[in-house]
Design an enzyme around this catalytic site. Structure first.
Site, PDB file in Angstrom:
ATOM      1  N   ASN A   1       1.352   9.221  15.750  1.00 22.80           N
ATOM      2  CA  ASN A   1       0.602   8.924  16.617  1.00 22.80           C
ATOM      3  C   ASN A   1       1.304   7.743  17.442  1.00 22.80           C
ATOM      4  O   ASN A   1       1.141   6.538  16.930  1.00 22.80           O
ATOM      5  CB  ASN A   1      -0.745   8.281  16.081  1.00 22.80           C
ATOM      6  CG  ASN A   1      -1.671   8.073  16.999  1.00 22.80           C
ATOM      7  OD1 ASN A   1      -1.742   7.975  18.300  1.00 22.80           O
ATOM      8  ND2 ASN A   1      -2.929   7.266  16.286  1.00 22.80           N
TER       9      ASN A   1
ATOM     10  N   LYS B   1       0.203   6.025  19.901  1.00 22.95           N
ATOM     11  CA  LYS B   1      -0.825   5.329  20.607  1.00 22.95           C
ATOM     12  C   LYS B   1      -0.498   4.871  21.947  1.00 22.95           C
ATOM     13  O   LYS B   1      -0.127   5.772  22.483  1.00 22.95           O
ATOM     14  CB  LYS B   1      -1.033   3.885  19.437  1.00 22.95           C
ATOM     15  CG  LYS B   1      -1.227   4.245  17.985  1.00 22.95           C
ATOM     16  CD  LYS B   1      -1.682   3.307  17.104  1.00 22.95           C
ATOM     17  CE  LYS B   1      -1.961   3.729  15.660  1.00 22.95           C
ATOM     18  NZ  LYS B   1      -2.475   2.741  14.924  1.00 22.95           N
TER      19      LYS B   1
ATOM     20  N   HIS C   1     -10.054   8.576  15.823  1.00 19.01           N
ATOM     21  CA  HIS C   1      -9.254   7.450  15.288  1.00 19.01           C
ATOM     22  C   HIS C   1     -10.318   6.091  15.200  1.00 19.01           C
ATOM     23  O   HIS C   1     -10.922   5.910  15.995  1.00 19.01           O
ATOM     24  CB  HIS C   1      -8.136   7.083  16.190  1.00 19.01           C
ATOM     25  CG  HIS C   1      -7.098   6.558  15.448  1.00 19.01           C
ATOM     26  ND1 HIS C   1      -7.307   5.149  15.468  1.00 19.01           N
ATOM     27  CD2 HIS C   1      -5.998   6.955  14.974  1.00 19.01           C
ATOM     28  CE1 HIS C   1      -5.974   4.734  15.049  1.00 19.01           C
ATOM     29  NE2 HIS C   1      -5.338   5.538  14.493  1.00 19.01           N
TER      30      HIS C   1
ATOM     31  N   GLU D   1      -9.411   3.214  16.142  1.00 18.39           N
ATOM     32  CA  GLU D   1      -9.388   2.534  17.283  1.00 18.39           C
ATOM     33  C   GLU D   1     -10.381   2.934  18.337  1.00 18.39           C
ATOM     34  O   GLU D   1     -10.725   2.292  19.240  1.00 18.39           O
ATOM     35  CB  GLU D   1      -7.756   2.515  17.595  1.00 18.39           C
ATOM     36  CG  GLU D   1      -6.797   1.618  16.985  1.00 18.39           C
ATOM     37  CD  GLU D   1      -5.616   2.053  16.830  1.00 18.39           C
ATOM     38  OE1 GLU D   1      -5.367   2.694  17.303  1.00 18.39           O
ATOM     39  OE2 GLU D   1      -4.873   1.611  15.773  1.00 18.39           O
TER      40      GLU D   1
ATOM     41  N   GLU E   1      -7.571   7.276   7.058  1.00 15.71           N
ATOM     42  CA  GLU E   1      -6.801   6.292   7.250  1.00 15.71           C
ATOM     43  C   GLU E   1      -7.696   5.229   7.267  1.00 15.71           C
ATOM     44  O   GLU E   1      -8.678   4.750   7.826  1.00 15.71           O
ATOM     45  CB  GLU E   1      -6.570   6.234   8.979  1.00 15.71           C
ATOM     46  CG  GLU E   1      -5.759   7.473   9.329  1.00 15.71           C
ATOM     47  CD  GLU E   1      -5.261   7.280  10.764  1.00 15.71           C
ATOM     48  OE1 GLU E   1      -3.801   7.032  10.558  1.00 15.71           O
ATOM     49  OE2 GLU E   1      -5.796   6.947  11.799  1.00 15.71           O
TER      50      GLU E   1
ATOM     51  N   GLY F   1      -1.741  -0.629  10.728  1.00 12.07           N
ATOM     52  CA  GLY F   1      -0.950  -1.537  11.639  1.00 12.07           C
ATOM     53  C   GLY F   1      -0.875  -2.926  11.005  1.00 12.07           C
ATOM     54  O   GLY F   1      -0.462  -3.800  11.560  1.00 12.07           O
TER      55      GLY F   1
ATOM     56  N   SER G   1       0.059   2.290   7.741  1.00 16.29           N
ATOM     57  CA  SER G   1       1.297   1.593   7.232  1.00 16.29           C
ATOM     58  C   SER G   1       2.458   2.433   6.614  1.00 16.29           C
ATOM     59  O   SER G   1       2.802   2.002   5.553  1.00 16.29           O
ATOM     60  CB  SER G   1       1.055   0.544   6.795  1.00 16.29           C
ATOM     61  OG  SER G   1       0.503  -0.692   7.423  1.00 16.29           O
TER      62      SER G   1
HETATM   63  P1  13P Z   1       0.295   2.512  11.278  1.00 17.51           P
HETATM   64  O1  13P Z   1       1.149   3.614  10.896  1.00 17.51           O
HETATM   65  O2  13P Z   1       0.953   1.689  12.388  1.00 17.51           O
HETATM   66  O3  13P Z   1      -0.556   1.694  10.461  1.00 17.51           O
HETATM   67  O4  13P Z   1      -0.938   3.434  12.022  1.00 17.51           O
HETATM   68  C1  13P Z   1      -1.510   4.370  11.461  1.00 17.51           C
HETATM   69  C2  13P Z   1      -2.357   5.033  12.486  1.00 17.51           C
HETATM   70  O5  13P Z   1      -3.545   4.518  12.903  1.00 17.51           O
HETATM   71  C3  13P Z   1      -2.174   6.453  12.719  1.00 17.51           C
HETATM   72  O6  13P Z   1      -3.069   7.173  13.354  1.00 17.51           O
END
Ligand code: 13P
Length: 248
Positions: free
Chosen positions: A10, A12, A94, A96, A165, A171, A211
């Site tokens: 992803n 992002k 997601h 976010e 997640e 992150g 992560s």
């Molecule tokens: P990270 O791997 O940067 O923690 O992000 C995970 C994520 O949100 C994948 O969709």
């Protein structure tokens, strides 16, 4: 048991044409475990470009979509458009999107239903916040999130991958331990066996996200109910290859 390992990247809202070209070249060099399925979630504006340079063994996903095929929805992208430029998947729900863009369970369900109806595969994300985990509500939250999707998924489970997640792990560099992740994945499967069917519980693939790095992927991949990863930051780096290969 025949759940094929599936790793999603992803990206992002990251990358530009140069960076994307570099990441795709790296993926082409691999080598990638042929038994692993790989799906890369890219910013919509680059979907067609990524598709034009990506090898056929790697699928391309959008990171969001709207809930109808077309119309007066300024700024939105529909599943039909994603399919039209070669996207095969969409990431929905997601954390976010849920937190920053205030998407609720019912809107996410409408998007999932329409994406599946249109012929896209869906990576459906669920996960609890730190506060929810610390107050012992992890299961309550993820069961609520998945329950909201049941009518939307209906009998399309073969086109759905779940991504667990935990928000506190995204992150932050703070990965769930293999045991923490495995426990939630096993609980989800148990819940699905009771509320959908034993067949769906057995066959649906559940990714872990939060992560994930080359350093922790192998140990997580060894857990019996973890069928792959949804990778953010590390999907922009060469170590993503090692994450794809983590179940070898
Ligand atoms: P990270 O791997 O940067 O923690 O992000 C995970 C994520 O949100 C994948 O969709």
């Amino acid at each position: 048991m025949s759940r094929r390992f599936i790793v999603g990247g992803n990206w992002k809202m990251n990358g530009d044409k140069d960076k994307i070209t570099e990441i795709v070249s790296n993926l082409m060099r691999g080598p990638l475990d042929p038994n692993a399925e790989v799906v890369i979630g890219v910013p919509s504006i680059y979907l067609a470009y990524v598709k034009s340079i990506m090898p056929d063994n790697i699928s391309v996903a959008a990171q969001n979509c709207w809930k109808v095929p077309n119309g007066a929805f300024t700024g939105e992208v529909s599943p039909a458009m994603i399919l039209d430029v070669g996207g095969e998947w969409v990431i929905l729900g997601h954390s976010e999107r849920r937190t920053i863009f205030n998407e609720k369970d019912d809107l996410i369900a409408e998007k999932v239903a329409h994406a599946l109806d249109t012929g896209l595969n869906v990576i459906a994300c669920i996960g609890e916040s730190l506060e929810e985990r610390e107050s012992g509500k992890t299961e309550e939250v993820v069961f609520r999130q998945i329950k909201a999707l049941l009518p939307a998924i209906a009998d399309n489970w073969e086109n759905v991958v779940l991504a667990y997640e935990p928000v506190w792990a995204i992150g932050t560099g703070k990965t769930a331990t293999p045991q923490q992740a495995q426990d939630v994945h096993a609980s989800l499967r148990h819940w699905l066996a009771l509320n959908v069917s034993p067949d769906v519980a057995q066959n649906v693939r559940i990714q872990y996200g939060g992560s994930v790095t080359a350093a922790n992927a192998k140990e997580l991949a060894a857990c019996s109910d973890i069928d792959g990863f949804l990778v953010g930051g590390a999907s922009l780096k060469p170590e993503f290859i090692d994450i794809v290969n983590a179940s070898q």
